[in-house]
Design a protein around this motif. Structure first.
Motif, PDB file in Angstrom:
ATOM      1  N   ALA A   1     -27.507  12.746  14.639  1.00  0.00           N
ATOM      2  CA  ALA A   1     -26.787  11.625  15.246  1.00  0.00           C
ATOM      3  C   ALA A   1     -25.673  11.242  14.278  1.00  0.00           C
ATOM      4  O   ALA A   1     -25.802  10.288  13.513  1.00  0.00           O
ATOM      5  CB  ALA A   1     -27.718  10.451  15.515  1.00  0.00           C
ATOM      6  N   PRO A   2     -24.561  11.984  14.286  1.00  0.00           N
ATOM      7  CA  PRO A   2     -23.571  11.852  13.211  1.00  0.00           C
ATOM      8  C   PRO A   2     -22.838  10.525  13.162  1.00  0.00           C
ATOM      9  O   PRO A   2     -22.452  10.074  12.085  1.00  0.00           O
ATOM     10  CB  PRO A   2     -22.604  13.009  13.490  1.00  0.00           C
ATOM     11  N   ALA A   3     -22.635   9.877  14.318  1.00  0.00           N
ATOM     12  CA  ALA A   3     -21.918   8.596  14.345  1.00  0.00           C
ATOM     13  C   ALA A   3     -22.194   7.927  15.679  1.00  0.00           C
ATOM     14  O   ALA A   3     -22.453   8.612  16.677  1.00  0.00           O
ATOM     15  CB  ALA A   3     -20.410   8.810  14.159  1.00  0.00           C
ATOM     16  N   PRO A   4     -22.156   6.595  15.740  1.00  0.00           N
ATOM     17  CA  PRO A   4     -22.399   5.917  17.014  1.00  0.00           C
ATOM     18  C   PRO A   4     -21.455   6.409  18.105  1.00  0.00           C
ATOM     19  O   PRO A   4     -20.239   6.482  17.907  1.00  0.00           O
ATOM     20  CB  PRO A   4     -22.141   4.444  16.675  1.00  0.00           C
ATOM     21  N   GLY A   5     -22.044   6.786  19.222  1.00  0.00           N
ATOM     22  CA  GLY A   5     -21.239   7.220  20.362  1.00  0.00           C
ATOM     23  C   GLY A   5     -20.603   8.586  20.210  1.00  0.00           C
ATOM     24  O   GLY A   5     -19.698   8.925  20.976  1.00  0.00           O
ATOM     25  N   ARG A   6     -21.071   9.405  19.260  1.00  0.00           N
ATOM     26  CA  ARG A   6     -20.491  10.743  19.079  1.00  0.00           C
ATOM     27  C   ARG A   6     -21.606  11.771  18.944  1.00  0.00           C
ATOM     28  O   ARG A   6     -22.490  11.633  18.110  1.00  0.00           O
ATOM     29  CB  ARG A   6     -19.599  10.780  17.837  1.00  0.00           C
ATOM     30  N   PHE A   7     -21.557  12.802  19.789  1.00  0.00           N
ATOM     31  CA  PHE A   7     -22.543  13.871  19.726  1.00  0.00           C
ATOM     32  C   PHE A   7     -22.237  14.796  18.556  1.00  0.00           C
ATOM     33  O   PHE A   7     -21.082  15.038  18.219  1.00  0.00           O
ATOM     34  CB  PHE A   7     -22.546  14.703  21.011  1.00  0.00           C
ATOM     35  N   GLY A   8     -23.310  15.315  17.947  1.00  0.00           N
ATOM     36  CA  GLY A   8     -23.188  16.399  16.997  1.00  0.00           C
ATOM     37  C   GLY A   8     -23.481  17.721  17.690  1.00  0.00           C
ATOM     38  O   GLY A   8     -24.152  17.749  18.726  1.00  0.00           O
ATOM     39  N   ARG A   9     -22.986  18.815  17.126  1.00  0.00           N
ATOM     40  CA  ARG A   9     -23.298  20.149  17.644  1.00  0.00           C
ATOM     41  C   ARG A   9     -24.114  20.871  16.584  1.00  0.00           C
ATOM     42  O   ARG A   9     -23.675  21.016  15.446  1.00  0.00           O
ATOM     43  CB  ARG A   9     -22.031  20.944  17.937  1.00  0.00           C
ATOM     44  N   MET A  10     -25.306  21.312  16.975  1.00  0.00           N
ATOM     45  CA  MET A  10     -26.178  22.043  16.067  1.00  0.00           C
ATOM     46  C   MET A  10     -26.890  23.123  16.856  1.00  0.00           C
ATOM     47  O   MET A  10     -27.242  22.930  18.027  1.00  0.00           O
ATOM     48  CB  MET A  10     -27.227  21.121  15.434  1.00  0.00           C
ATOM     49  N   PRO A  11     -27.121  24.277  16.233  1.00  0.00           N
ATOM     50  CA  PRO A  11     -27.886  25.319  16.922  1.00  0.00           C
ATOM     51  C   PRO A  11     -29.377  25.017  16.909  1.00  0.00           C
ATOM     52  O   PRO A  11     -29.888  24.365  15.993  1.00  0.00           O
ATOM     53  CB  PRO A  11     -27.575  26.579  16.108  1.00  0.00           C
ATOM     54  N   VAL A  12     -30.070  25.491  17.936  1.00  0.00           N
ATOM     55  CA  VAL A  12     -31.529  25.442  17.974  1.00  0.00           C
ATOM     56  C   VAL A  12     -32.054  26.853  18.214  1.00  0.00           C
ATOM     57  O   VAL A  12     -31.416  27.660  18.901  1.00  0.00           O
ATOM     58  CB  VAL A  12     -32.048  24.489  19.071  1.00  0.00           C
ATOM     59  N   ARG A  13     -33.202  27.143  17.613  1.00  0.00           N
ATOM     60  CA  ARG A  13     -33.863  28.440  17.797  1.00  0.00           C
ATOM     61  C   ARG A  13     -34.890  28.305  18.913  1.00  0.00           C
ATOM     62  O   ARG A  13     -35.768  27.423  18.865  1.00  0.00           O
ATOM     63  CB  ARG A  13     -34.549  28.884  16.507  1.00  0.00           C
ATOM     64  N   LEU A  14     -34.801  29.181  19.911  1.00  0.00           N
ATOM     65  CA  LEU A  14     -35.675  29.137  21.078  1.00  0.00           C
ATOM     66  C   LEU A  14     -36.818  30.131  20.907  1.00  0.00           C
ATOM     67  O   LEU A  14     -36.599  31.272  20.484  1.00  0.00           O
ATOM     68  CB  LEU A  14     -34.880  29.457  22.342  1.00  0.00           C
ATOM     69  N   THR A  15     -38.022  29.730  21.251  1.00  0.00           N
ATOM     70  CA  THR A  15     -39.179  30.606  21.117  1.00  0.00           C
ATOM     71  C   THR A  15     -39.110  31.719  22.152  1.00  0.00           C
ATOM     72  O   THR A  15     -39.019  31.436  23.356  1.00  0.00           O
ATOM     73  CB  THR A  15     -40.478  29.809  21.304  1.00  0.00           C
TER      74      THR A  15
ATOM     75  N   GLY B   1     -33.670  14.771   5.619  1.00  0.00           N
ATOM     76  CA  GLY B   1     -32.741  14.487   4.535  1.00  0.00           C
ATOM     77  C   GLY B   1     -31.283  14.442   4.917  1.00  0.00           C
ATOM     78  O   GLY B   1     -30.410  14.429   4.043  1.00  0.00           O
ATOM     79  N   HIS B   2     -30.969  14.409   6.195  1.00  0.00           N
ATOM     80  CA  HIS B   2     -29.562  14.300   6.626  1.00  0.00           C
ATOM     81  C   HIS B   2     -29.513  13.622   7.989  1.00  0.00           C
ATOM     82  O   HIS B   2     -30.534  13.489   8.666  1.00  0.00           O
ATOM     83  CB  HIS B   2     -28.887  15.682   6.685  1.00  0.00           C
ATOM     84  N   GLY B   3     -28.308  13.201   8.387  1.00  0.00           N
ATOM     85  CA  GLY B   3     -28.130  12.494   9.646  1.00  0.00           C
ATOM     86  C   GLY B   3     -27.356  13.271  10.687  1.00  0.00           C
ATOM     87  O   GLY B   3     -26.783  12.667  11.603  1.00  0.00           O
ATOM     88  N   ASP B   4     -27.370  14.601  10.618  1.00  0.00           N
ATOM     89  CA  ASP B   4     -26.539  15.409  11.507  1.00  0.00           C
ATOM     90  C   ASP B   4     -26.990  15.369  12.964  1.00  0.00           C
ATOM     91  O   ASP B   4     -26.215  15.729  13.860  1.00  0.00           O
ATOM     92  CB  ASP B   4     -26.515  16.864  11.043  1.00  0.00           C
TER      93      ASP B   4
END
Length: 231
Positions: free
Chosen positions: A139-153, A134-137
């Motif tokens: 890949a926020p914009a062409p040629g621009r990285f987004g920063r998001m946390p990931v949970r590691l097992t 339900g969101h585009g975070d």
């Protein structure tokens, strides 16, 4: 010891450089820098000829990011947002990864590289992640990285490499694992549930991440691959 030879797959795309505008085999230079910094010798593998035949000459393999895999490879019709499909690259990299897995070659997949691994193992992909979350975070914009946390097992290889329960990473993807392939375990997820890393059971080092570690200044994942080869 001499530097371990790390093969890195690459794009083939129209490009402009100095006075030229032509089709080029190209790779973001971050991959090269990280492999060299980790003590490896990068060798770029274009999707031409028979790269699978080089597996016996490599000490490790990185399958880099890129466009979408043809959904026919995992038995689905294309989504309207599936794009930048390069059939010749699918042919080359699917064969290369199969050969690498058969040989037990240490392997790191980045973004598309994780998707190639999953496809080789019989898994499927979400062809457009925004439809799922339900969101585009991612890949926020062409040629621009987004920063998001990931949970590691906990206890996973990726958690051991990064040394934390969560990691803030660079995202640029609109596809991700839907059904994991045979033997593949998802070992990191974004807060929205998107699969962000997976590992292959029974293989000495077969790890893929959906994010882009080559975009960061420091990258333990590249170092872990080269260190594993040295050991």
């Amino acid at each position: 010891m001499s530097r371990p030879v790390i093969g890195v797959t690459c794009y083939v795309e129209p490009a402009r450089f100095t006075v030229w505008e032509t089709t080029a085999a190209l790779l973001p230079y971050g991959y090269v820098e990280h492999v060299v910094r980790a003590g490896g010798q990068p060798v770029i593998l274009p999707p031409a000829g028979d790269p699978a035949g080089l597996v016996g000459r490599l000490d490790g393999l990185i399958v880099a990011g890129g466009g979408d895999i043809d959904p026919a490879r995992y038995g689905e019709p294309p989504h309207e947002r599936t794009g930048y499909v390069r059939g010749f690259r699918d042919d080359a990299e699917l064969g290369l990864v199969r050969a690498a897995l058969d040989a037990g070659l240490p392997f790191l997949g980045v973004c598309r590289g994780l998707q190639v691994l999953n496809t080789v193992l019989g898994g499927t992909l979400h062809q457009h992640v925004p439809d799922v979350v339900g969101h585009g975070d991612h890949a926020p914009a062409p040629g621009r990285f987004g920063r998001m946390p990931v949970r590691l097992t906990p206890g996973s290889r990726v958690a051991g490499i990064l040394g934390a329960g969560t990691a803030d990473v660079a995202h640029y993807h609109h596809q991700a694992i839907a059904r994991p392939g045979e033997g593949l375990t998802v070992t990191a997820r974004a807060e929205d549930g998107t699969a962000e890393a997976a590992e292959l059971a029974g293989h000495p080092f077969a790890l893929g991440v959906q994010w882009h570690p080559e975009a960061d200044d420091e990258c333990a994942l590249f170092a872990a691959l080269v260190d594993h080869v040295r050991r």
